[in-house]
Design a protein around this motif. Sequence first.
Motif, mmCIF file in Angstrom:
data_model
loop_
_atom_site.group_PDB
_atom_site.id
_atom_site.type_symbol
_atom_site.label_atom_id
_atom_site.label_comp_id
_atom_site.label_asym_id
_atom_site.label_seq_id
_atom_site.Cartn_x
_atom_site.Cartn_y
_atom_site.Cartn_z
ATOM 1 N N VAL A 95 0.806 -1.203 0.000
ATOM 2 C CA VAL A 95 0.000 0.000 0.000
ATOM 3 C C VAL A 95 0.848 1.267 0.000
ATOM 4 C CG1 VAL A 95 -0.150 0.019 2.494
ATOM 5 C CG2 VAL A 95 -1.895 1.177 1.186
ATOM 6 N N LEU A 96 2.051 1.235 0.571
ATOM 7 C CA LEU A 96 2.865 2.435 0.672
ATOM 8 C C LEU A 96 3.382 2.909 -0.680
ATOM 9 C CD1 LEU A 96 4.890 1.692 3.927
ATOM 10 C CD2 LEU A 96 2.896 3.171 3.653
ATOM 11 N N SER A 97 3.218 2.087 -1.726
ATOM 12 C CA SER A 97 3.653 2.490 -3.047
ATOM 13 C C SER A 97 2.742 3.547 -3.639
ATOM 14 C CB SER A 97 3.685 1.270 -3.984
ATOM 15 O OG SER A 97 4.605 0.316 -3.509
ATOM 16 N N PHE A 98 1.577 3.732 -3.058
ATOM 17 C CA PHE A 98 0.593 4.619 -3.639
ATOM 18 C C PHE A 98 0.289 5.762 -2.680
ATOM 19 C CE2 PHE A 98 0.056 0.352 -5.159
ATOM 20 C CZ PHE A 98 0.097 0.521 -6.529
ATOM 21 N N GLY A 99 0.867 6.917 -2.960
ATOM 22 C CA GLY A 99 0.639 8.059 -2.092
ATOM 23 C C GLY A 99 -0.683 8.719 -2.439
ATOM 24 N N GLN A 100 -1.677 8.610 -1.585
ATOM 25 C CA GLN A 100 -2.979 9.198 -1.828
ATOM 26 C C GLN A 100 -3.231 10.331 -0.859
ATOM 27 O OE1 GLN A 100 -6.419 7.142 -3.212
ATOM 28 N NE2 GLN A 100 -5.554 5.221 -2.535
ATOM 29 N N SER A 101 -4.017 11.269 -1.313
ATOM 30 C CA SER A 101 -4.410 12.371 -0.446
ATOM 31 C C SER A 101 -5.912 12.369 -0.300
ATOM 32 C CB SER A 101 -3.936 13.703 -1.038
ATOM 33 O OG SER A 101 -4.505 13.900 -2.321
ATOM 34 N N GLN A 102 -6.385 12.839 0.830
ATOM 35 C CA GLN A 102 -7.806 12.909 1.064
ATOM 36 C C GLN A 102 -8.266 14.358 0.989
ATOM 37 O OE1 GLN A 102 -7.276 11.386 5.157
ATOM 38 N NE2 GLN A 102 -8.609 13.042 5.775
ATOM 39 N N VAL A 103 -9.480 14.535 0.524
ATOM 40 C CA VAL A 103 -10.070 15.865 0.462
ATOM 41 C C VAL A 103 -11.306 15.868 1.347
ATOM 42 C CG1 VAL A 103 -11.049 17.657 -1.007
ATOM 43 C CG2 VAL A 103 -9.219 16.180 -1.883
ATOM 44 N N LYS A 104 -11.379 16.863 2.217
ATOM 45 C CA LYS A 104 -12.466 16.960 3.190
ATOM 46 C C LYS A 104 -13.559 17.871 2.631
ATOM 47 C CE LYS A 104 -13.053 18.148 8.116
ATOM 48 N NZ LYS A 104 -12.318 18.640 9.302
ATOM 49 N N TYR A 105 -14.812 17.390 2.705
ATOM 50 C CA TYR A 105 -15.946 18.164 2.201
ATOM 51 C C TYR A 105 -16.962 18.361 3.317
ATOM 52 C CZ TYR A 105 -14.192 17.283 -2.515
ATOM 53 O OH TYR A 105 -13.410 17.240 -3.640
ATOM 54 N N LYS A 106 -17.527 19.550 3.369
ATOM 55 C CA LYS A 106 -18.556 19.877 4.370
ATOM 56 C C LYS A 106 -19.909 19.435 3.859
ATOM 57 C CE LYS A 106 -20.133 22.299 7.990
ATOM 58 N NZ LYS A 106 -21.553 21.944 7.878
ATOM 59 N N LEU A 107 -20.691 18.816 4.729
ATOM 60 C CA LEU A 107 -22.065 18.469 4.392
ATOM 61 C C LEU A 107 -22.916 19.731 4.366
ATOM 62 C CD1 LEU A 107 -22.369 15.294 6.616
ATOM 63 C CD2 LEU A 107 -22.472 15.324 4.113
ATOM 64 N N GLU A 108 -23.921 19.750 3.531
ATOM 65 C CA GLU A 108 -24.716 20.957 3.332
ATOM 66 C C GLU A 108 -25.537 21.358 4.552
ATOM 67 O OE1 GLU A 108 -27.113 20.465 -0.102
ATOM 68 O OE2 GLU A 108 -25.440 20.641 -1.512
#
Length: 304
Positions: free
Chosen positions: A13-26
Amino acid sequence: MKLLTLLLLTLPVLSFGQSQVKYKLENSDGYYYIYATPAHPKGVLILLPDFNETEEDLLASTELPQAAYIHGIVTIIIPIGKKAFADREMNKVLTEVGSKSIKSYGIPENKVVLGGYGSGGTIALKYAEYCLQYKDDYPLTPAAVYAIESEVDIVEMYHALKRVIARNPNSKEAVEAKFRKSIIDTTIGSGPDEDKFMYEALTPFNRVDSKNENIKILKNTPIRLYNDTDIMWHLKNGQKSGYDLPAVPASEMINQLQLMGNTNAELIKTNVDSKAIGDKKPSSRTSVDEKSLIVWILKHLGIS
């Protein structure tokens, strides 16, 4: 499955650097999280953590988002907070996020898999039932649903909690049971005998319902329920019998679905048994064969 797919499943899994994006609920104070979007999204995996669990807690114990990304699947994590059931408020959140997702990525409504852990799995199962039963009001047609160590029968769960408390009110198991029971009492009402209608409406499965009104809508939907079945450990260390574990109602739910002709309804035994040491028992979540699970997700999303 193609050789490339099989090779990707074995990469660390460490081969794939992913980023998360935080979204606000309406319409609430809550948030949801989307992980690095594939160049050409082919499907969506909606993951629901356990009760009061954060997205970081979930990510610490699963590699599914990374595996999903490799195969072109967008992963969305929706923390459920202190929710234990798919009530009206929770359904609004899932509908909001689900609707936005399929529109944003141009993904068909049936290219979505729902999955959950603990209470998140209970919610995922019930929400899938709503989606299939009331298609005009819900945006998704789940391609498959899975739940890991989740309560499928809220009525049975309530009675099990009462039994654990009655056996030894001062034990650590009873303390936990009292807390869980208080959440149910506050959320639904003071027990299935007094609030029968609400319990029957919110539970994904009701063992005593001979007509199987809740689950019959799932008779054509692939379902996987992952459960710890190590009864001997629980007898020795937790003062619990098989009747107090989520695995027993889960087995009955799968049995009923199979009797309806659902050949894709499965009860999966986790490998917790061999890893239990003394009174320390690893989570069923960390014992799930995630390579097998991602292959199952890809199959039912029609991704090769």
